[in-house]
Enzyme design. Structure first.
Site, PDB file in Angstrom:
ATOM      1  N   LYS A  40     -42.610 -77.642  57.621  1.00  0.00           N
ATOM      2  CA  LYS A  40     -41.269 -78.192  57.317  1.00  0.00           C
ATOM      3  C   LYS A  40     -41.067 -78.116  55.796  1.00  0.00           C
ATOM      4  CE  LYS A  40     -38.998 -81.516  56.170  1.00  0.00           C
ATOM      5  NZ  LYS A  40     -38.070 -81.404  54.995  1.00  0.00           N
ATOM      6  N   SER A  93     -43.730 -87.420  47.513  1.00  0.00           N
ATOM      7  CA  SER A  93     -43.788 -88.700  46.817  1.00  0.00           C
ATOM      8  C   SER A  93     -44.788 -89.649  47.484  1.00  0.00           C
ATOM      9  CB  SER A  93     -42.400 -89.345  46.815  1.00  0.00           C
ATOM     10  OG  SER A  93     -41.960 -89.541  48.139  1.00  0.00           O
ATOM     11  N   THR A  94     -45.325 -90.543  46.701  1.00  0.00           N
ATOM     12  CA  THR A  94     -46.263 -91.545  47.220  1.00  0.00           C
ATOM     13  C   THR A  94     -45.564 -92.423  48.265  1.00  0.00           C
ATOM     14  OG1 THR A  94     -47.561 -91.474  45.217  1.00  0.00           O
ATOM     15  CG2 THR A  94     -47.743 -93.489  46.504  1.00  0.00           C
ATOM     16  N   GLU A  95     -44.297 -92.703  48.005  1.00  0.00           N
ATOM     17  CA  GLU A  95     -43.509 -93.536  48.922  1.00  0.00           C
ATOM     18  C   GLU A  95     -43.462 -92.901  50.320  1.00  0.00           C
ATOM     19  OE1 GLU A  95     -39.571 -93.627  47.416  1.00  0.00           O
ATOM     20  OE2 GLU A  95     -38.808 -94.782  49.116  1.00  0.00           O
ATOM     21  N   GLY A 149     -45.441 -90.552  51.372  1.00  0.00           N
ATOM     22  CA  GLY A 149     -46.829 -90.438  51.833  1.00  0.00           C
ATOM     23  C   GLY A 149     -47.227 -91.651  52.674  1.00  0.00           C
ATOM     24  N   GLU A 155     -51.066 -85.071  49.314  1.00  0.00           N
ATOM     25  CA  GLU A 155     -51.113 -84.724  47.894  1.00  0.00           C
ATOM     26  C   GLU A 155     -49.863 -85.352  47.290  1.00  0.00           C
ATOM     27  OE1 GLU A 155     -50.267 -83.183  44.646  1.00  0.00           O
ATOM     28  OE2 GLU A 155     -50.242 -81.172  45.554  1.00  0.00           O
ATOM     29  N   CYS A 212     -46.599 -82.244  39.988  1.00  0.00           N
ATOM     30  CA  CYS A 212     -47.334 -83.473  40.294  1.00  0.00           C
ATOM     31  C   CYS A 212     -48.390 -83.735  39.226  1.00  0.00           C
ATOM     32  CB  CYS A 212     -47.923 -83.421  41.692  1.00  0.00           C
ATOM     33  SG  CYS A 212     -48.640 -81.849  42.081  1.00  0.00           S
ATOM     34  N   GLU A 226     -43.703 -92.487  38.197  1.00  0.00           N
ATOM     35  CA  GLU A 226     -43.594 -91.029  38.107  1.00  0.00           C
ATOM     36  C   GLU A 226     -42.119 -90.651  37.957  1.00  0.00           C
ATOM     37  OE1 GLU A 226     -44.393 -88.615  41.675  1.00  0.00           O
ATOM     38  OE2 GLU A 226     -45.449 -87.213  40.363  1.00  0.00           O
TER      39      GLU A 226
END
Ligand code: NAP
Ligand code: MG
Length: 504
Positions: free
Chosen positions: A201, A255-257, A259, A276, A311, A408
């Site tokens: 995707k 993004s960590t969010e 993730g 990642e 990143c 970030e």
């Protein structure tokens, strides 16, 4: 001020790229190009002008179901019967086809993402080909072990034990927009060489090169269903893939969010997860650096490469007190001279950010930094352009609690801070929720290796930054992710180890 871009980017790309853009952009499911089940499409924009350049099929849960069923069939179909050598040759061929189509792929990437064409030509596309070539070689080298076992509760009995490296199965891969083609390769390469099947995707902002890669994968001889490509939105297609009960692993970059959302979505069938995620990587410059000009250029490249949409971007610049002014002024001078323009324009050194949303997000951080009292040595202003441009910005006079220091930004914005000594700077370097990358600039090799040991980050570059190679593992400590991409480490995460024990 004159506009940065006055002409459509489409007038600057080759006929082959224009022809590709004119074709319908469908989903690749089971070896065929098909419209979304809903019939819906979405627009893709040129970030330099905000013009629409293509319409792409908007896949959602129904298309993901079809793609997963296709990948499941392919997992036990001809793909599973191929020898490792045959599998490796197809992946190698895919690498060759990427190189044969280098110019067109670079143009599509530059048009879609906004990055300078020259960067796509020397970095994104060659690294993509190299990744496939590197991974192709591993297909024939996935060995298990023979293990001498003792089995203390069966005295006198004899056993033969060995391990096999089996593919995990059907793998969902969700990728971002900053290096669209390369991120696809980082994910697809190790998954294919280990014998998995894939549903990819791409990011909604940048689906074009992944679709072209899908065409090349068929040309290389990948059997139907081994690689399905479903374009669409994260909240629909992406979320359906992450929560699908017949997907065995999900690999995500972004993004960590999101993730964290992926981890929750994967809990249903406890599929394997690799992530990642973001970073707030430090560039640490000591006063004993061999050459200050090189370090200044290195620190500028660390943040401004790919417009800071990396990143691993060196977004926190930590400089030893005695040379702080010299280094930050030097980086600001470089920032002020960077030529902004459309990615496909040969004179451009920095293109627009990828989307209107991203421009507004980064501009919001800049505004926030100014309001919190930071000083913009360069940039800090907004540009009145149709395209999504943000001037390269260098902040000093920051405080640790500021949003621009903690979060970030993912744009061309660096925050600089002075330090006194190794111990102090390593505390600051590690005082973040992230741990993706870092660089150390010094000519004292003992200090460099000491810092490398203390640094809590997946990559430590010494006297360089943003050096990537298919053979070198990349990934994050802390909230920068789970697992590693590239290198042989990536293969571990696409295989299950099976222990086989035979009574003799
Ligand atoms: P994002 O939302 O994390 O997007 C990454 C990918 O995840 C895209 O393909 C996205 O689809 C998909 N996605 C979004 N929501 C999802 C969900 N609920 N379930 C499954 N998949 C989902 O990143 P973004 O919104 O594009 O950028 C926001 C910020 O993320 C950036 O400013 C930056 O800080 C960070 N970022 C980091 C990286 C990195 O390489 N570490 C890359 C990109 C962004 P859509 O295409 O619909 O968004
Ligand atoms: Mg998003």
């Amino acid at each position: 001020m004159a506009s940065l871009v006055t002409e459509s980017s489409l007038t600057k790309v080759s006929a082959s790229a224009r022809d590709f853009l004119k074709k319908p952009k469908q989903l690749l499911i089971d070896g065929c190009w098909v419209s979304a089940a809903s019939g819906k499409t979405f627009n893709v924009f040129d970030p330099a002008t905000s013009d629409t350049i293509a319409q792409v099929a908007e896949g959602d849960a129904e298309d993901i179901n079809l793609a997963v069923a296709s990948s499941r069939r392919a997992f036990s179909g001809p793909w599973s019967q191929m020898t490792p050598s045959e599998r490796g040759k197809i992946i190698w061929k895919l690498g060759d086809l990427v190189l044969e189509n280098l110019d067109e792929l670079a143009e599509l990437e530059s048009l879609d993402n906004g990055k300078p064409l020259a960067v796509a030509k020397i970095a994104d596309v060659p690294l993509t080909a190299d990744l496939f070539h590197y991974m192709a070689g591993w297909a024939t080298k996935l060995e298990g072990n023979t293990i001498p076992i003792s089995v203390p509760y069966a005295p006198g009995a004899k056993f033969f034990a060995y391990t096999r490296r089996d593919p995990i199965g059907v793998v969902g891969q969700i990728i971002p927009w900053n290096f669209p083609l390369l991120m696809a390769a980082w994910k697809i390469g190790p998954a294919l060489t280990t014998g998995n099947t894939i549903i990819l995707k791409p990011a909604e902002q940048t689906p074009l090169s992944a679709l072209r890669l899908g065409e090349l994968a068929l040309e290389a001889g990948l059997p139907p269903g081994v690689l399905n490509v479903v374009t669409g939105y994260g909240e629909t297609a992406g979320s359906a893939l992450a929560s699908h009960d017949d997907v065995d692993k999900i690999a995500f970059t972004g993004s960590t969010e999101v993730g964290k959302i992926i981890v929750r979505a994967a809990a249903g069938n406890l599929k394997k997860v690799t992530l990642e995620l973001g970073g707030k990587s430090p560039t640490v410059v000591f006063k004993d650096v061999a050459d200050i000009d090189t370090a200044v250029q290195g620190a500028a490249n660390a943040i401004f490469f790919n417009h800071g949409q990396c990143c691993a971007a060196g977004s926190r610049l930590l400089v030893e007190k005695d040379i702080f002014d010299e280094v930050t002024q030097g980086v600001a001078e470089i920032a002020n001279k960077i030529k902004l323009g459309a990615g496909v324009d040969g004179a451009t050194e920095m293109g627009p950010l990828v989307s209107e949303e991203q421009r507004d997000r980064v501009s919001g951080f800049i505004k926030d930094g100014l309001e919190a009292g930071a000083t913009a040595l360069a940039g800090g202003n907004s540009l009145d352009e149709k395209g999504y441009f943000v001037p390269p910005t260098v902040f000093t006079n920051t405080r640790p609690e500021m949003k621009i220091v903690r979060e970030e930004i993912f744009g061309p914005v660096v925050v600089a801070e002075p330090f006194d000594d190794l111990e102090g700077v390593m505390k600051v370097a590690n005082s973040t929720d992230f741990g993706l990358a870092s660089s150390i600039w010094t000519r004292d090799i003992s200090k460099a290796h000491r810092a490398a040991e203390i640094m809590r980050a997946g990559t430590v570059w010494i006297n360089c930054h943003n050096v990537f190679d298919a053979a070198m593992p990349f990934g994050g400590y802390k909230q920068s992710g789970w697992g590693r991409e590239m290198g042989h480490e990536a293969l571990e995460l696409y295989t299950e180890t099976k222990a086989v024990c035979v009574a003799l």
